[in-house]
Structures are given as structure tokens and as C-alpha cells.
Design an enzyme around this catalytic site. Structure first.
Site, PDB file in Angstrom:
ATOM      1  N   HIS A   1      -2.677 -10.656   4.406  1.00 57.96           N
ATOM      2  CA  HIS A   1      -4.253 -10.719   4.717  1.00 57.96           C
ATOM      3  C   HIS A   1      -4.731 -11.983   5.053  1.00 57.96           C
ATOM      4  O   HIS A   1      -6.121 -11.941   5.574  1.00 57.96           O
ATOM      5  CB  HIS A   1      -4.918 -10.180   3.355  1.00 57.96           C
ATOM      6  CG  HIS A   1      -4.665  -8.939   2.818  1.00 57.96           C
ATOM      7  ND1 HIS A   1      -4.765  -7.844   3.454  1.00 57.96           N
ATOM      8  CD2 HIS A   1      -4.300  -8.397   1.718  1.00 57.96           C
ATOM      9  CE1 HIS A   1      -4.440  -6.836   2.967  1.00 57.96           C
ATOM     10  NE2 HIS A   1      -4.066  -6.951   1.844  1.00 57.96           N
TER      11      HIS A   1
ATOM     12  N   ASP B   1       3.387  -2.645   3.640  1.00 59.26           N
ATOM     13  CA  ASP B   1       2.682  -2.890   2.477  1.00 59.26           C
ATOM     14  C   ASP B   1       1.634  -1.962   2.439  1.00 59.26           C
ATOM     15  O   ASP B   1       1.261  -1.242   3.562  1.00 59.26           O
ATOM     16  CB  ASP B   1       2.134  -4.267   2.434  1.00 59.26           C
ATOM     17  CG  ASP B   1       1.277  -4.640   1.259  1.00 59.26           C
ATOM     18  OD1 ASP B   1       1.871  -5.396   0.405  1.00 59.26           O
ATOM     19  OD2 ASP B   1      -0.071  -3.883   0.981  1.00 59.26           O
TER      20      ASP B   1
ATOM     21  N   HIS C   1      -1.492  -2.033   1.872  1.00 60.48           N
ATOM     22  CA  HIS C   1      -2.581  -2.492   2.449  1.00 60.48           C
ATOM     23  C   HIS C   1      -2.664  -2.845   4.030  1.00 60.48           C
ATOM     24  O   HIS C   1      -1.432  -3.501   4.254  1.00 60.48           O
ATOM     25  CB  HIS C   1      -3.178  -3.571   1.572  1.00 60.48           C
ATOM     26  CG  HIS C   1      -3.428  -3.046   0.062  1.00 60.48           C
ATOM     27  ND1 HIS C   1      -2.632  -3.216  -0.614  1.00 60.48           N
ATOM     28  CD2 HIS C   1      -4.460  -2.214  -0.261  1.00 60.48           C
ATOM     29  CE1 HIS C   1      -3.023  -2.627  -1.815  1.00 60.48           C
ATOM     30  NE2 HIS C   1      -4.191  -2.310  -1.851  1.00 60.48           N
TER      31      HIS C   1
ATOM     32  N   ASP D   1       3.900  -1.657  -2.696  1.00 60.51           N
ATOM     33  CA  ASP D   1       2.624  -1.039  -3.598  1.00 60.51           C
ATOM     34  C   ASP D   1       2.465   0.145  -2.939  1.00 60.51           C
ATOM     35  O   ASP D   1       1.244   0.936  -3.317  1.00 60.51           O
ATOM     36  CB  ASP D   1       1.207  -1.967  -3.587  1.00 60.51           C
ATOM     37  CG  ASP D   1       1.138  -2.454  -1.974  1.00 60.51           C
ATOM     38  OD1 ASP D   1       0.159  -3.605  -2.277  1.00 60.51           O
ATOM     39  OD2 ASP D   1       1.898  -2.568  -1.305  1.00 60.51           O
TER      40      ASP D   1
HETATM   41  N1  LIG Z   1      -8.461  -7.254  -4.834  1.00 56.85           N
HETATM   42  C1  LIG Z   1      -8.485  -6.082  -3.714  1.00 56.85           C
HETATM   43  C2  LIG Z   1      -7.063  -5.417  -3.617  1.00 56.85           C
HETATM   44  C3  LIG Z   1      -6.298  -6.621  -3.003  1.00 56.85           C
HETATM   45  C4  LIG Z   1      -5.007  -5.996  -2.521  1.00 56.85           C
HETATM   46  C5  LIG Z   1      -3.953  -6.916  -2.179  1.00 56.85           C
HETATM   47  C6  LIG Z   1      -2.619  -6.429  -1.622  1.00 56.85           C
HETATM   48  O1  LIG Z   1      -1.631  -5.800  -2.172  1.00 56.85           O
HETATM   49  N2  LIG Z   1      -2.463  -6.399  -0.395  1.00 56.85           N
HETATM   50  O2  LIG Z   1      -1.507  -5.881   0.219  1.00 56.85           O
HETATM   51 ZN   LIG Z   2      -0.833  -4.473  -0.747  1.00 59.07          ZN
END
Ligand SMILES: NCCCCCC(=O)NO
Ligand SMILES: [Zn+2]
Length: 343
Positions: A159, A195, A197, A284
Site C-alpha cells: 500500500h 493479496d 487488497h 488474506d
Molecule cells: N486497516 C484497514 C485494512 C488494512 C488492510 C491491510 C492489508 O492487508 N493490505 O493488504
Molecule cells: Zn491485504
């Protein structure tokens, strides 16, 4: 397969503001410890510590002032009289000024962040740079002739963009490794983000470039974090047009639909014919992940690794997310085991 790992990740475990509540961050040290234990239990291969790299290597994809911010943030925070975790709590959104870097740390925290999922603590900088060094060491192994390597990075990085942190990410380990591959002589690199996200950071960093193809399979941002990137119509810009590919998928996606998107993405990578592949490996996507909404089973991660192996590319796996700690070791190492069996 060689694994690169640093104990320095234990120096970082802050809080996060989630669902309006301040709580210990889901991105916790037990994640990497569990994965390392599984690497050892399965005899995946040798485990090596990272080398130490100059921070100029991070500035190949991040701005120098952002790297300086990360390095100095904790000292500036404590110099202002506070000793608890630092969190961003105001951001330059809409018509607020984002062109002037504030001088006070509270302003800088928001200037250099996209959300409040990034605590700065006393040990954060040491852990963050060790994580980037893990990725750089893994890429050096590929450049030295290894066919594959596993960068057991913590904290994650996908991110993080050129000038902002977010979603538990500070330095974009996978992007730093991809750039290092190019600096080491490669002409083209593919960055595949599996991932749950969207990897907004990697997309942003390489969006206007054709020497890194970015591809991401993820929860549809219409209803999945990070909400504001990852749509199918984001295809790159300038010389990067056509080298950015997003595969937003609905809540409840299981292996059949996921593998269809993965096959399509792998077809694009094969046609691009890069010199190497970097995989942002988040698990995830697992059916029991506490903060995500796909339905992959542990056995599907074997299939994921095998499909990536079919590309026949030198491959660096860079650890990203995954929060069902009991299963994260099996799921992450299943990808690597499947890759080795399929390669
Ligand atoms: N705090 C909000 C969710 C953060 C997602 C983190 C993640 O796993 N990104 O791939
Ligand atoms: Zn993630």
C-alpha cells in the site's frame, strides 16, 4: 527455496484505528514468526539474514523527503512531548493544501499517509528498513542466479506509494525489489499482487512506466479496502498505458473464479515476457481471514504457486498481508511449495 528473514520485525507492533476503535494492529509479529516456523518445519530451504542497504535504494521508488520522514518521525514525535504510538489523524483531502509539507510532526504524519493504519513507534524505522533490506537481499539472490526466493517481509509494503504510507505499509518492499532488478540489468519486470487488497502503492509507483507491468487480483474496491483504487479502468498512463491491469473480484470469490482471473493475468505476463517476476504474496484471500472476504482454501494456495511456476520466470515472493495467524504459515508456504512442485 531460499528464505530471507530478519528478527528486526519484532521491533514494530503499534496500534491502529479500526472500526473507530484504537486497538493493537492486526499486522502483528506472530504472523512472521508463524511463517518462519512453517518454513523450517517443511524444510523449504535455507534461511538467511538480509544485507544492509543504503537508504538511497529505497529512494529509487520513494521520494527522498518521504524516506527522511520515516527515518525521523519517531524522534520528531517524542521531541514534541509524546511517548505513545504516533498515528496520522488529518489528511490533505479534496481542496486542502497537499503541496506544502507541514513543519510540525502532526501535519507531516497526515501529509505522508493515506489512513490511520500506520502507527509510528520507537522501533518502526528499524523494522521497516530491515523489511526493505529483506526484499533487496531476495532480489540480489535472483540476480545472482537463484530461480526463486522468499522475502519474508514484515511490515508489508504494497500500500505504500512514492510519498505515502498506509494499510500497515511504510516502504514498498516489492516495488523496491522490482526497481533493484531493473537497476541490476533487467529490462522488464512483472509485479503480480495476489493479496486480498489492491496494491495501490505498486500501481501508483509504476503507473506511467512500461518497464514494470503491474497486475493485481483483489477485493472489488466498490466494497473492499482501500476503496479508492483498483478498478478495472485503471490501465496505466503515458508510456505506462496498457501496463497496469486490475482484476477486482466480488466478496465470496473462491478458487474457480479466482483462478480464472489468475490465468488471464498470467497470460498477460507471458505475453509481456519480463526478465523476472515479483509476487506480492498476501494470503488474506484465505476463507477464514478476519478482515477479508474471499473464500480460498489452504489447498488452493498450492495451486496458486503451481500456476505462477508455469510462467517459468525467476520469481521473488515478497510477503504482504494475511491475518488468520493460525493458518498463515501453512497458506504462505503452500504457495512456495506449490511453486517448487510446479516449476
Ligand atoms: N486497516 C484497514 C485494512 C488494512 C488492510 C491491510 C492489508 O492487508 N493490505 O493488504
Ligand atoms: Zn491485504
Amino acid at each position: 527455496m531460499l528464505t530471507i528473514y530478519s528478527d528486526a520485525h519484532h521491533l514494530h507492533h503499534g496500534c491502529e484505528l479500526k472500526d473507530g476503535v484504537l486497538m493493537p494492529c492486526f499486522e502483528q509479529p506472530g504472523r512472521a514468526d508463524t511463517i518462519l516456523a512453517r518454513v523450517r518445519a517443511t524444510g523449504l530451504g535455507p534461511v538467511a539474514a538480509p544485507g544492509e542497504y543504503d537508504s538511497a535504494r529505497y529512494a529509487r521508488v520513494h521520494s527522498p523527503r518521504y524516506v527522511r520522514f520515516l527515518e525521523r518521525a519517531w524522534d520528531e514525535w517524542t521531541a514534541s512531548g509524546r511517548s505513545h504510538d504516533a498515528l496520522p489523524l488529518i489528511w490533505p483531502v479534496r481542496d486542502l493544501r497537499g503541496d506544502i509539507e507541514p513543519e510540525f510532526i502532526d501535519g507531516k504524519l497526515g501529509f505522508y499517509a493515506m489512513d490511520a493504519g500506520v502507527a509510528i513507534t520507537a522501533g518502526t524505522w528499524k523494522a521497516v528498513r530491515a523489511s526493505a533490506d529483506v526484499a533487496l537481499t531476495g532480489m540480489d539472490a535472483l540476480l545472482a542466479g537463484e530461480r526463486s526466493a522468499f522475502a519474508l517481509c514484515r511490515p508489508p509494503g504494497h500500500h505504500a506509494a512514492a510519498e505515502y504510507m498506509g494499510g500497515y505499509c511504510y516502504l514498498n518492499n516489492a516495488a523496491i525489489a522490482a526497481q533493484s532488478c531493473l537497476d541490476g540489468g533487467a529490462g522488464k519486470v512483472a509485479l503480480l499482487d495476489v493479496d486480498y487488497h489492491h496494491g495501490n502503492g505498486g500501481q501508483s509507483i509504476f503507473y506511467q512506466r512500461d518497464d514494470v507491468m503491474f497486475l493485481s487480483l483483489h477485493g472489488d474496491p466498490k466494497y473492499s479496502y482501500p476503496y479508492f483504487s483498483g478498478h478495472r479502468d485503471e490501465t496505466g498512463a503515458g508510456s505506462g498505458l496498457g501496463f497496469n491491469h486490475n482484476y477486482p473480484l466480488p466478496h465470496g470469490t473462491g478458487w474457480p473464479a479466482y483462478s480464472e482471473a489468475l490465468n488471464h493475468a498470467c497470460g498477460r505476463i507471458a505475453a509481456y515476457a519480463p526478465d523476472a517476476l515479483v509476487v506480492s504474496l498476501g494470503v488474506d484471500t484465505f476463507k477464514d481471514d478476519p478482515i477479508s472476504q474471499f473464500r480460498l482454501e489452504s489447498e488452493d494456495f498450492l495451486r496458486l504457486g503451481a500456476r505462477i511456476a508455469e510462467l517459468g520466470l525467476p520469481t521473488l515472493f515478497v510477503m504482504e498481508g494475511g491475518y488468520m495467524v493460525d493458518d498463515i504459515g501453512v497458506n504462505a508456504v503452500n504457495v512456495l511449495t506449490g511453486f517448487l512442485a510446479g516449476g
